[in-house]
Design a protein around this motif. Structure first.
Motif, PDB file in Angstrom:
ATOM      1  N   PRO A 144     -45.202 -35.173 -54.859  1.00  0.00           N
ATOM      2  CA  PRO A 144     -44.788 -35.156 -53.447  1.00  0.00           C
ATOM      3  C   PRO A 144     -43.648 -36.138 -53.164  1.00  0.00           C
ATOM      4  O   PRO A 144     -43.591 -37.221 -53.751  1.00  0.00           O
ATOM      5  N   LYS A 145     -42.779 -35.735 -52.259  1.00  0.00           N
ATOM      6  CA  LYS A 145     -41.579 -36.548 -51.986  1.00  0.00           C
ATOM      7  C   LYS A 145     -41.914 -37.909 -51.404  1.00  0.00           C
ATOM      8  O   LYS A 145     -41.149 -38.854 -51.556  1.00  0.00           O
ATOM      9  N   ASP A 146     -43.077 -38.026 -50.729  1.00  0.00           N
ATOM     10  CA  ASP A 146     -43.444 -39.324 -50.166  1.00  0.00           C
ATOM     11  C   ASP A 146     -44.065 -40.251 -51.206  1.00  0.00           C
ATOM     12  O   ASP A 146     -44.390 -41.393 -50.912  1.00  0.00           O
ATOM     13  N   MET A 147     -44.267 -39.765 -52.429  1.00  0.00           N
ATOM     14  CA  MET A 147     -44.884 -40.611 -53.456  1.00  0.00           C
ATOM     15  C   MET A 147     -43.904 -41.003 -54.561  1.00  0.00           C
ATOM     16  O   MET A 147     -44.145 -41.957 -55.292  1.00  0.00           O
ATOM     17  N   ILE A 148     -42.805 -40.253 -54.673  1.00  0.00           N
ATOM     18  CA  ILE A 148     -41.946 -40.431 -55.855  1.00  0.00           C
ATOM     19  C   ILE A 148     -41.394 -41.847 -55.990  1.00  0.00           C
ATOM     20  O   ILE A 148     -41.247 -42.373 -57.096  1.00  0.00           O
ATOM     21  N   LYS A 149     -41.138 -42.504 -54.838  1.00  0.00           N
ATOM     22  CA  LYS A 149     -40.536 -43.846 -54.933  1.00  0.00           C
ATOM     23  C   LYS A 149     -41.468 -44.866 -55.578  1.00  0.00           C
ATOM     24  O   LYS A 149     -41.026 -45.941 -55.977  1.00  0.00           O
ATOM     25  N   TYR A 150     -42.753 -44.530 -55.670  1.00  0.00           N
ATOM     26  CA  TYR A 150     -43.674 -45.452 -56.334  1.00  0.00           C
ATOM     27  C   TYR A 150     -43.730 -45.202 -57.842  1.00  0.00           C
ATOM     28  O   TYR A 150     -44.298 -45.991 -58.578  1.00  0.00           O
ATOM     29  N   GLY A 163     -53.013 -36.607 -55.072  1.00  0.00           N
ATOM     30  CA  GLY A 163     -52.063 -37.475 -55.759  1.00  0.00           C
ATOM     31  C   GLY A 163     -51.239 -36.727 -56.789  1.00  0.00           C
ATOM     32  O   GLY A 163     -51.125 -35.499 -56.743  1.00  0.00           O
ATOM     33  N   ALA A 164     -50.670 -37.479 -57.733  1.00  0.00           N
ATOM     34  CA  ALA A 164     -49.777 -36.856 -58.702  1.00  0.00           C
ATOM     35  C   ALA A 164     -49.799 -37.616 -60.013  1.00  0.00           C
ATOM     36  O   ALA A 164     -50.152 -38.795 -60.061  1.00  0.00           O
ATOM     37  N   ILE A 165     -49.444 -36.893 -61.065  1.00  0.00           N
ATOM     38  CA  ILE A 165     -49.213 -37.550 -62.347  1.00  0.00           C
ATOM     39  C   ILE A 165     -47.743 -37.329 -62.657  1.00  0.00           C
ATOM     40  O   ILE A 165     -47.269 -36.192 -62.642  1.00  0.00           O
ATOM     41  N   ALA A 166     -47.025 -38.397 -62.877  1.00  0.00           N
ATOM     42  CA  ALA A 166     -45.590 -38.269 -63.109  1.00  0.00           C
ATOM     43  C   ALA A 166     -45.122 -39.417 -63.987  1.00  0.00           C
ATOM     44  O   ALA A 166     -45.834 -40.417 -64.136  1.00  0.00           O
ATOM     45  N   PRO A 167     -43.931 -39.268 -64.580  1.00  0.00           N
ATOM     46  CA  PRO A 167     -43.436 -40.373 -65.408  1.00  0.00           C
ATOM     47  C   PRO A 167     -43.204 -41.618 -64.562  1.00  0.00           C
ATOM     48  O   PRO A 167     -42.850 -41.518 -63.390  1.00  0.00           O
ATOM     49  N   VAL A 168     -43.417 -42.758 -65.176  1.00  0.00           N
ATOM     50  CA  VAL A 168     -43.120 -44.012 -64.489  1.00  0.00           C
ATOM     51  C   VAL A 168     -41.764 -44.470 -65.013  1.00  0.00           C
ATOM     52  O   VAL A 168     -41.566 -44.615 -66.216  1.00  0.00           O
TER      53      VAL A 168
END
Lengths: 73, 677
Positions: free
Chosen positions: B129-135, B569-574
Motif C-alpha cells: 500500500p502507498k501509505d506504507m511504502i515509506k517505512y 499489512g505487506a511484505i516488501a523489500p527493505v
C-alpha cells in the motif's frame, strides 16, 4: 481483450476478503457489515485507478441498502 | 513482494538502459549497492518508490526533473523504470513511464507471456500500500529524522500508517458528510417546525464543535513546535561553554523544578478549598441563620419569656379539676381562675419542648463545627496565598535570570535565550488556549447530546422524520464501529510495539537498554536508571532502525489480517540508505547481523568508509547475494582530483572516471569471486 479475472482474484486474495472469509464474517452485526462494505469502497478509490467522483454515491447506496436491510430484521 | 530486478531507462543520473538483479535467495537475501555521495543512490532508491507509487523520499529534490540530461540533450523525451517482482509465487512486471510516453503498466508473466492486469494501481496497492511504502524504503535522512531533540520517536503516525488508518479515517470523513446531508434534510422537513429549529441549532453546534477541534489541533501542533524550539534553546544554553550561563541555567533548572512543585501544591490546596467549601457550606449557612434567625432559642437571652415556663397539661388539669396542686379550689370566674387560664396561652407543650431541645443541641454542633470550619478555611486560604506569593517570586526570578543571560555578551547565547523566553511564554499561552478549547469542545458535546435527544423526541412525532432520524442513528452506529476499531487497534499495537522493540534490543543489541513509551506514544531508549538517553552517538539511528525493523515486522504479520476495517499489512523489500554510517562501531555489526534475518529482502546502499563493520557482519553471516557499485562517468577532466575506488575483498573498483564521452552513472556488478577474507 485483457483478462480481468486474475486482477480481481488477486485483489480479493490480497485484501483477505475472499469469499470464504466473508462467510466467516457471518457473526458480524449489520453495523459491522456496513462498516466493512463502506471501507471496501473507500479502499477501492483510495488505492485504485478510478477518480473519486463516484465514491460518495457508492457509499450512500451501500448505507441505504444496509439500512433498509436492518429495518427488515 | 520480492523484487527480482529493476530496469532504469534514462531515469535521472542513469543514461540509457541499465539493470540490477537483486538478491532473492531466502538466506542470501541482501544486495549491497556501493557509491560515492551524490552519485545516484538516492536516485536509485527513488526509482523504486516512483515506479510503484509515484512517490519520492524527503531528500529527493527536483521531482519534476526525472529525464536524464544527457538523453534529453540527444532528443530523448521519455524515461521509465521497470520492476520485475514476485508475489505469492507469481511473477509480475510493473513499468512506469514519464515524459512524452507517460503511463503505468502491470503484467503478470506466465511462461514468458505478459498478461495485462487492468487495474494496476489497485493491484500494486494490494501488495504494498502507498501509505506504507515509506517505512520499507528509507533514505539516509529518513532514518534519523523521525527522532526528536529529546531522543524520542512519535510512533502514532507510523503505526497508524502501517495499519492503514488513512482509509478508515477517510471513511469517517465521508460518513460524516453523508450524515450531514441527512441532518440537513431533516432540518428542512417543514412539517415539524420545532424539529427544524432544533436540527438547525444542532447543525450550527456541530460546525462549531468541528471548528474548535481544528483550532485545538492547530494549537497542539504549535505547542509541539514551541516545545521543540524551547528544548533546542535550552539544550544549547546548558551546553554553552560559558560559566555565568552555566550557573544561571542550573539555577533556572532548580527554580523550574521548584515552580512545578509549588504549582502542584497550589493545585492540591485549590482542590482542598473546593472540598472545604462543600464540607462547610451548610455550616456557614446554618451559622448565619442561627445568628440572624433563631437566636431566640438562646436560653440566656430569652430565659423566662418565650415559651413560658409553664407546662400546658398541668394548667389544663388545674382548670378542668378547678383545683390547684396545693389543694385550693379554683372556681371559674374567680380572679385566680382567670389568671391561671391566661397562663395557658403561654404554657409550653412537650412537643415544642422536645423540638427546642433538639434545636439547641444542633446549634451547639453548628457552633463547634463553625469554629473548625473557620480554622480549616483560614489555614487553606493562607496556604494558597503563601504558595501564590512563592510562585510570583520564582517567576520574577526566572524573568531576571532570562534578562541576565540575554545580557551575556555573546550573540548566540543572547539569541537562544530570547528564543527560550519567547517559546516559554508561547508554551504557557498555548497550553491555556488548548485548555480553553477543551472547555468549548466539552460544552459543545454536552449541548449536542441534549439536542440529539431532543431531535429524537421530536422526530418520533413525524413518521418521515423518524425514518430519517433512524438512518442518522444507523450511520452513527457504523461510525462507532470504525472509531472503536481504530482505538482498540492502536491501543493493542502500542503494547506490541514496545514489547517487540525490547525483545529486538535485548536479543541483538544491548541488555542495559530498554524501550519505553510515553502516554502520547513517544518511544525512547532508557538506561538502567530509567533515564531517557539523549540523541546522538548513534543511539538516534539505532532507535530509528529498531523502530523501522519492528514496524516492518508488524506490517508483515498484518499481511494476513482480514482487513474488514484496517488495511492488511505487506511484505516488501527493505531498502536502507547508509544505515550504519551514524551508528557506533559497537552497535553497527550487531544491528547488521540482526537486519537480514528480520527482512524478506534487504537492499543496502553504502559508501566506502561508512559501513562501520556492518557490511562485514552481513558478509560473514552469508547474507550477501548480490553486490553492485555505481560508477560515475564524467566528461570533465580530473583536474588533479584523486581517483575514488571501492575495495571489496582483494579487488579495487573505480567509482569515478573522467574525460568520458557522456556524463552518466553506470551500474556495475562487483565480481562475485572477490576474495573477502
Amino acid at each position: 481483450m485483457p483478462d480481468n479475472s486474475n486482477s480481481e482474484q488477486n485483489l480479493v486474495e490480497m485484501f483477505r476478503e475472499a469469499a470464504d472469509e466473508v462467510l466467516q464474517d457471518k457473526h458480524l452485526n449489520i453495523y459491522q457489515e456496513t462498516a466493512r462494505d463502506v471501507i471496501k469502497i473507500e479502499r477501492k478509490y483510495f488505492y485504485g485507478d478510478a477518480n473519486n467522483y463516484g465514491r460518495l454515491g457508492e457509499i450512500r447506496k451501500t448505507i441505504a441498502d444496509k439500512f433498509k436491510e436492518s429495518t427488515k430484521e | 513482494m520480492i523484487i527480482n530486478s529493476i530496469e532504469l531507462e534514462n531515469f535521472r543520473s542513469f543514461y540509457g538502459t541499465q539493470k540490477i538483479d537483486f538478491a532473492i535467495d531466502k538466506i542470501k537475501n541482501t544486495t549491497f549497492i556501493w557509491a560515492d555521495n551524490n552519485v545516484g543512490k538516492t536516485n536509485l532508491l527513488n526509482a523504486i518508490t516512483w515506479c510503484l507509487h509515484e512517490q519520492f523520499t524527503s531528500s529527493f529534490r527536483r521531482t519534476d526533473d526525472l529525464l536524464n540530461h544527457q538523453a534529453k540533450s540527444e532528443g530523448t523525451n521519455s524515461f521509465s523504470v521497470t520492476l520485475n517482482f514476485e508475489e505469492s509465487g507469481k511473477l509480475y512486471s510493473v513499468k512506469r513511464m514519464g515524459g512524452s510516453l507517460a503511463g503505468f503498466l502491470l503484467h503478470e508473466i506466465i511462461d514468458g507471456d505478459y498478461r495485462v492486469i487492468d487495474k494496476p494501481l489497485l493491484f500494486i496497492n494490494s501488495i504494498i500500500p502507498k501509505d506504507m511504502i515509506k517505512y520499507f524504503i528509507i533514505d539516509g535522512e529518513g532514518i534519523s529524522e523521525s527522532v526528536d531533540s529529546k531522543g524520542q520517536i512519535s510512533a502514532t503516525k507510523p503505526l497508524e500508517d502501517i495499519m492503514g488508518f488513512q482509509v478508515a479515517e477517510k471513511t469517517l470523513v465521508d460518513l460524516k458528510t453523508i450524515r450531514g446531508e441527512h441532518t440537513k434534510e431533516l432540518s428542512q422537513l417543514d412539517v415539524e417546525s420545532d424539529l427544524s429549529r432544533v436540527q438547525k441549532k444542532l447543525d450550527k453546534l456541530e460546525i462549531l464543535h468541528d471548528g474548535y477541534q481544528k483550532e485545538k489541533k492547530n494549537f497542539e501542533d504549535a505547542l509541539e513546535n514551541y516545545r521543540n524550539s524551547y528544548e533546542k534553546a535550552d539544550e544549547y544554553l546548558k551546553n554553552a561553554n560559558h560559566e555565568v550561563v552555566k550557573l544561571k541555567t542550573q539555577e533556572r533548572d532548580r527554580l523550574i523544578s521548584d515552580l512545578r512543585s509549588q504549582e502542584a501544591r497550589l493545585k492540591k490546596y485549590e482542590h482542598e478549598k473546593i472540598s472545604l467549601i462543600r464540607k462547610y457550606s451548610w455550616v456557614a449557612f446554618s451559622n448565619k441563620l442561627s445568628n440572624e434567625g433563631i437566636d431566640f432559642i438562646d436560653e440566656n437571652r430569652y430565659k423566662g419569656t418565650i415559651p413560658a415556663p409553664f407546662n400546658q397539661s398541668l394548667i389544663q388539669d388545674i382548670i378542668s379539676d378547678a383545683q390547684c396542686i396545693c389543694g385550693a379550689e379554683i372556681k371559674p370566674g374567680t380572679k385566680a381562675y382567670n389568671e391561671i387560664s391566661e397562663k395557658l396561652g403561654k404554657a409550653a407543650n412537650p412537643d415544642i419542648l422536645n423540638r427546642i431541645a433538639g434545636a439547641r443541641s444542633q446549634l451547639q454542633v453548628i457552633k463547634s463545627f463553625s469554629k473548625g470550619a473557620l480554622e480549616d478555611i483560614s489555614n487553606n486560604i493562607s496556604e494558597i496565598r503563601s504558595i501564590e506569593s512563592k510562585i510570583i517570586d520564582i517567576k520574577d526570578r526566572l524573568d531576571e535570570i532570562s534578562i541576565e543571560i540575554q545580557d551575556v555578551e555573546t550573540g548566540k547565547i543572547s539569541h537562544y535565550e530570547s528564543e527560550y523566553a519567547r517559546c516559554s511564554q508561547q508554551i504557557a499561552s498555548t497550553e491555556r488556549q488548548i485548555g480553553s478549547k477543551e472547555t468549548d469542545i466539552k460544552y459543545c458535546l454536552d449541548e449536542i447530546t441534549k439536542l440529539r435527544d431532543e431531535t429524537r423526541r421530536l422526530s418520533a412525532l413525524s413518521p418521515r422524520a423518524q425514518a430519517m432520524q433512524e438512518k442518522i442513528d444507523f450511520i452513527d452506529e457504523v461510525t462507532k464501529v470504525i472509531e472503536n476499531e481504530l482505538k482498540s487497534a492502536l491501543d493493542n499495537i502500542k503494547i506490541e510495539l514496545v514489547s517487540k522493540m525490547n525483545s529486538f534490543i535485548k536479543t541483538h543489541l544491548a541488555q542495559d537498554l530498554t524501550v519505553k513509551a510515553t502516554k502520547d506514544l513517544k518511544i525512547g531508549l532508557y538506561n538502567n536508571n530509567s533515564d531517557l538517553i539523549a540523541p546522538g552517538g548513534g543511539v538516534t539511528t539505532m532507535l530509528s532502525l529498531v523502530f523501522t525493523s519492528v514496524l516492518i515486522s508488524i506490517a508483515e504479520i498484518r499481511k494476513g489480517a482480514r482487513g474488514n476495517i484496517l488495511t492488511p499489512g505487506a511484505i516488501a523489500p527493505v531498502v536502507l540508505d547508509a544505515p550504519f554510517s551514524r551508528l557506533s562501531e559497537t552497535y553497527a555489526p550487531k544491528l547488521a547481523s540482526a537486519l537480514p534475518p528480520n527482512a524478506e529482502q534487504l537492499i543496502i546502499f553504502m559508501y566506502e568508509g561508512n559501513a562501520k563493520g556492518g557490511e562485514k557482519a552481513i558478509r560473514k553471516n552469508g547474507h550477501v547475494g548480490r553486490e553492485y557499485y555505481l560508477l560515475q562517468q564524467l566528461t570533465a577532466s580530473d583536474e588533479g582530483k584523486p581517483a575514488s575506488y571501492l575495495t571489496v575483498g582483494d579487488k579495487k573498483y573505480p567509482l569515478n572516471e573522467y574525460n568520458q564521452e557522456k556524463d552518466t552513472v553506470r551500474i556495475r556488478e562487483v565480481s562475485p569471486n572477490a576474495n573477502f577474507y
